[in-house]
Every structure is written in structure tokens, then in C-alpha cells.
Scaffold this motif. Structure first.
Motif, PDB file in Angstrom:
ATOM      1  N   LYS A 104      -6.133  12.430  10.239  1.00  0.00           N
ATOM      2  CA  LYS A 104      -6.126  13.626  10.228  1.00  0.00           C
ATOM      3  C   LYS A 104      -5.995  14.635   8.456  1.00  0.00           C
ATOM      4  O   LYS A 104      -6.696  13.520   7.542  1.00  0.00           O
ATOM      5  N   SER A 105      -6.374  15.694   8.338  1.00  0.00           N
ATOM      6  CA  SER A 105      -6.949  16.232   7.235  1.00  0.00           C
ATOM      7  C   SER A 105      -5.079  15.790   6.072  1.00  0.00           C
ATOM      8  O   SER A 105      -5.213  15.722   4.800  1.00  0.00           O
ATOM      9  N   SER A 106      -4.215  15.360   6.803  1.00  0.00           N
ATOM     10  CA  SER A 106      -2.929  14.968   6.395  1.00  0.00           C
ATOM     11  C   SER A 106      -2.999  13.847   5.371  1.00  0.00           C
ATOM     12  O   SER A 106      -2.239  13.107   4.409  1.00  0.00           O
ATOM     13  N   ASP A 107      -4.165  13.146   6.144  1.00  0.00           N
ATOM     14  CA  ASP A 107      -4.111  11.734   5.579  1.00  0.00           C
ATOM     15  C   ASP A 107      -4.605  11.443   3.677  1.00  0.00           C
ATOM     16  O   ASP A 107      -4.802  10.889   3.570  1.00  0.00           O
ATOM     17  N   SER A 108      -5.006  13.117   3.660  1.00  0.00           N
ATOM     18  CA  SER A 108      -6.195  13.050   2.254  1.00  0.00           C
ATOM     19  C   SER A 108      -4.823  12.535   0.962  1.00  0.00           C
ATOM     20  O   SER A 108      -3.675  13.188   0.999  1.00  0.00           O
ATOM     21  N   GLY A 109      -5.450  11.961   0.390  1.00  0.00           N
ATOM     22  CA  GLY A 109      -4.567  11.391  -0.838  1.00  0.00           C
ATOM     23  C   GLY A 109      -5.262  10.291  -1.830  1.00  0.00           C
ATOM     24  O   GLY A 109      -6.590   9.586  -1.425  1.00  0.00           O
ATOM     25  N   TRP A 159       0.603  -1.465  -0.089  1.00  0.00           N
ATOM     26  CA  TRP A 159       0.151  -0.307  -0.334  1.00  0.00           C
ATOM     27  C   TRP A 159       1.464   1.107   0.157  1.00  0.00           C
ATOM     28  O   TRP A 159       1.667   1.332   0.671  1.00  0.00           O
ATOM     29  N   SER A 160       0.288   1.931  -1.302  1.00  0.00           N
ATOM     30  CA  SER A 160       1.004   3.235  -1.144  1.00  0.00           C
ATOM     31  C   SER A 160       0.809   4.245  -1.105  1.00  0.00           C
ATOM     32  O   SER A 160      -0.754   4.397  -1.365  1.00  0.00           O
ATOM     33  N   LEU A 161       1.081   5.883  -0.844  1.00  0.00           N
ATOM     34  CA  LEU A 161       0.638   7.386  -0.903  1.00  0.00           C
ATOM     35  C   LEU A 161       0.934   8.074  -2.485  1.00  0.00           C
ATOM     36  O   LEU A 161       1.910   8.460  -1.971  1.00  0.00           O
ATOM     37  N   VAL A 162      -0.110   8.174  -2.700  1.00  0.00           N
ATOM     38  CA  VAL A 162       0.549   8.853  -4.459  1.00  0.00           C
ATOM     39  C   VAL A 162       0.660   9.953  -4.383  1.00  0.00           C
ATOM     40  O   VAL A 162       0.445  10.551  -3.378  1.00  0.00           O
ATOM     41  N   ALA A 163       1.869  10.485  -4.702  1.00  0.00           N
ATOM     42  CA  ALA A 163       2.423  11.359  -4.517  1.00  0.00           C
ATOM     43  C   ALA A 163       1.599  12.573  -5.363  1.00  0.00           C
ATOM     44  O   ALA A 163       1.486  12.455  -6.424  1.00  0.00           O
ATOM     45  N   ALA A 164       1.349  14.199  -4.924  1.00  0.00           N
ATOM     46  CA  ALA A 164       0.772  14.970  -5.477  1.00  0.00           C
ATOM     47  C   ALA A 164       1.238  15.305  -6.767  1.00  0.00           C
ATOM     48  O   ALA A 164       0.170  15.876  -7.569  1.00  0.00           O
ATOM     49  N   ASP A 165       2.588  15.791  -6.397  1.00  0.00           N
ATOM     50  CA  ASP A 165       3.697  15.921  -7.410  1.00  0.00           C
ATOM     51  C   ASP A 165       4.225  15.012  -8.006  1.00  0.00           C
ATOM     52  O   ASP A 165       4.612  14.238  -7.018  1.00  0.00           O
TER      53      ASP A 165
END
Length: 375
Positions: A115-120, A61-67
Motif C-alpha cells: 500500500k502507499s502507506s507502506d512507503s518509508g 525490523w522497524s519502520l523509521v518514523a518520518a518525524d
């Protein structure tokens, strides 16, 4: 080799069937997941295996970078029958596999204390050679609106323009604001213009009927909060009375200042005058004369003149003169010369031989009358 259309179709179907029978993620749903901060969420990722999938099972599982310039962050990993949870420091202790044994076909994870930083965008990738599949899903962690603050901008007087505002310090947009009046007719002023996005009400030419209690409700998809505003529209002030009062107040202040300055100057001049009087020497005013001292000086002066002009020939007359060594009283001093007392007959007589024996030198002096003046 001759390939007929029917043979090509059969070959394609067989290949499709072979691919379909491999590893496959069966979870569905492509809409974003909305959750409030502090809540928990389950990200689904169920899969099935085929008979030919014989390699080791790997789940990532990974969090895709917005950039695109940044790399994706691995959140949790299952490899070699072992779970690795501490890959991503911001989520340490908050991410876990839903199943205790992901080999059973459940690669879903649970996120707690959002947390709001978990959005993505989260990416689930399952691999068991030769099969491999992946799925992406979007998570939006929204912050519930904080307690809003209601206030009025502008002078709350009849005929003025005012703005009622409702603002929140925290809250994920889009945010909606709703105003309503709780008192009287429960209707907003006729001239009011409501902005539900900015949370404002613009009221032009406000009247006394706009007074009352208002409520503002701030809301988003995860929660609501509200605040109250008590509005009191007052009549316009009496401008003429205020101006007159201000002028009178200024005049009174100026009068008080003038009185204080006058008193200070008067006290200063008084101190200066007293100081000059104490230091001034008046030469043009003679000292007061005493009648007793005048009479004494006159008597003694006449006596000295008489003694200085004595001679053997007039010693007898001097003996008969009035004795001036006695200071006359005030009544005798004021008495006319014609009433002067007659000297006593017992006065001592000094004769010429006696004076010669005492060392006196005979001098010729002019004759004198009884009061000592020269004849």
C-alpha cells in the motif's frame, strides 16, 4: 613503553581484523526500491557470524518514523528462536521472514499487498553478542495512474482560445502526460502549447483544422493509462441573425400577452355590463299598453260615471244609451265615433220608482252626451 610507528600500525591492523571477523550484514545496495501498490517486495538483510559471536540471535525490523518526535514502529521480530509478526497492526498478516530459519544467516523479509502507506525507511538490526550490525533501505510504494479524464475548456468555436485537459484521480507523482492527435495529419495545432506535467494543451485562435480525435497518456514509473477526446471546432454563429430572431421572439411573446390581456378585459367588461343590465330598474320607460285593456278601462270608467250621475229623470235616457259592458273588438275600437252601433231596442228600462225601491238616492248631475262626456 616506547611505541614506534610500526608497532602502532600492527596493533591497528589487528584490531580491524578482529572487528571485521565479527557479525556483519553482507547485503548491498543503497538505491530506493520502487514498487507498485498491490505488488510484493523482498527487503534483503543477509548476515554472517564470527566464532566469538556466541550470544542469542536477535533480529529486529522497524519502520523509521518520518518525524523525529515520533518513535520507530517495530514491524517484525525474531528472538529466542521465535518469530513475532504482529507488532505493527497496519501490516498484520502481510509481513514474513523470507527464511524459515533466520539463524542460517538470512534475516530478509517479504511484504505482500503493498500500500502507499507502506512507503518509508526500513531498518534491519541483527545482534548476536558481542557482534551487532544494522542496515537501512528505502521503500517507495507507487500508485499506478487511474483512468484519466480528457475534456476541453472554453467555447469550441473558430477564433476562440481553448484548453485540452487530462487529469487522473489517483497516481503517484511525478506524473507525465503525453498528447497526440490520431486523426487527419496527426499533428497538434501550430498554436498549441503542451504542458507535460499538468497535462494541458493551450490552443489560441483555434481553427477548424484542429478538429479530430486526441489521445492523452498518463504515466509514472509503475504504469500507464490513457483516454480519448473528440474535438469538434464549429464556425462562429451568425450574431445578427440570433439578435434578429431574439427580437422577433420577444415581440411575438409580447403580442400574445397583449391579446390574452385584451380578451380577458373584454370578457370581464361583458360580464360586468350584463350584470348591471339585469339589476337596473328602468323607471323612465312606461310598460307597453294593451289596446284591449285600454278600451275596457275606458268603457268601465264611463259606465261608472254614468251610473254615479243617475237620477230618476235620466234613467230612461241611460237605458237608451249604448251598452259599455261589452268590450269592443279591435275593429270597433278603431272605428270613428260617428259609426258607433245603435244600442238594441230590447234594453231593459229602469224607472225611478224601481231605483227608489232599491235604495238609490236621487242626485242632480250635469247632462252628458252619448259618449259620456259632460255637456
Amino acid at each position: 613503553m616506547d611505541l614506534s610507528p610500526s608497532r602502532v600500525l600492527v596493533t591497528a591492523l589487528s584490531l580491524f581484523t578482529a572487528l571485521a571477523s565479527g557479525l556483519e550484514i553482507t547485503s548491498t545496495g543503497t538505491s530506493p526500491i520502487n514498487k507498485a501498490s498491490g505488488q510484493s517486495v523482498k527487503l534483503e538483510c543477509q548476515f554472517t557470524l564470527a566464532s566469538e559471536d556466541s550470544g542469542p540471535l536477535d533480529i529486529e525490523w522497524s519502520l523509521v518514523a518520518a518525524d523525529n518526535q515520533n518513535k520507530d514502529e517495530v514491524v517484525i521480530l525474531y528472538s529466542g528462536d521465535r518469530v513475532y509478526e504482529d507488532y505493527y497492526t497496519p501490516m498484520k498478516g502481510r509481513v514474513h521472514f523470507s527464511s524459515s530459519d533466520p539463524k542460517t544467516g538470512d534475516a530478509s523479509i517479504n511484504l505482500t499487498g503493498l500500500k502507499s502507506s507502506d512507503s518509508g525507511t526500513y531498518h534491519c538490526k541483527v545482534k548476536k553478542a558481542p557482534g551487532i550490525d544494522n542496515r537501512k533501505m528505502k521503500l517507495i510504494v507507487m500508485v499506478q495512474p487511474s483512468k484519466p479524464r480528457c475534456f476541453a475548456e472554453g467555447r469550441t468555436e473558430e477564433g476562440k482560445n481553448i484548453v485540452l485537459r487530462c487529469t487522473t484521480a489517483e497516481g503517484t507523482k511525478p506524473m507525465q502526460y503525453k498528447w497526440e492527435k490520431l486523426s487527419d495529419s496527426k499533428l497538434l495545432p501550430a498554436s498549441a502549447v503542451l504542458d507535460p506535467v499538468e497535462g494541458t494543451i493551450n490552443v489560441r485562435n483555434v481553427s477548424a483544422s484542429a478538429s479530430g480525435t486526441y489521445r492523452c497518456v498518463a504515466s509514472n514509473s509503475v504504469g500507464t493509462e490513457e483516454c480519448l477526446l473528440h474535438l469538434n471546432v464549429t464556425p462562429p454563429p451568425n450574431t445578427a441573425g440570433i439578435v434578429a430572431g431574439s427580437i422577433i421572439a420577444v415581440l411575438l411573446i409580447l403580442l400574445i400577452i397583449a391579446i390574452i390581456l385584451f380578451c380577458c378585459l373584454r370578457a370581464r367588461n361583458k360580464r360586468k355590463y350584463e350584470k348591471e343590465i339585469c339589476n337596473e330598474i328602468r323607471e323612465d320607460v312606461p310598460p307597453p299598453k294593451s289596446r284591449v285593456s285600454t278600451a275596457r278601462s275606458f268603457t268601465m270608467g264611463s259606465q261608472r260615471s254614468s251610473l254615479g250621475s243617475m237620477s230618476p229623470s235620466n234613467l230612461h235616457e241611460y237605458a237608451l244609451k249604448t251598452q259599455y259592458d261589452k268590450i269592443p273588438s279591435s275593429e270597433e275600437y278603431e272605428r270613428p265615433p260617428s259609426h258607433a252601433p245603435v244600442p238594441p231596442p230590447s234594453a231593459n228600462k229602469m224607472v225611478g220608482p224601481n231605483l227608489s225601491r232599491m235604495g238609490a238616492i236621487p242626485v242632480m248631475t250635469p247632462a252628458q252626451n252619448r259618449d259620456g262626456s259632460i255637456v
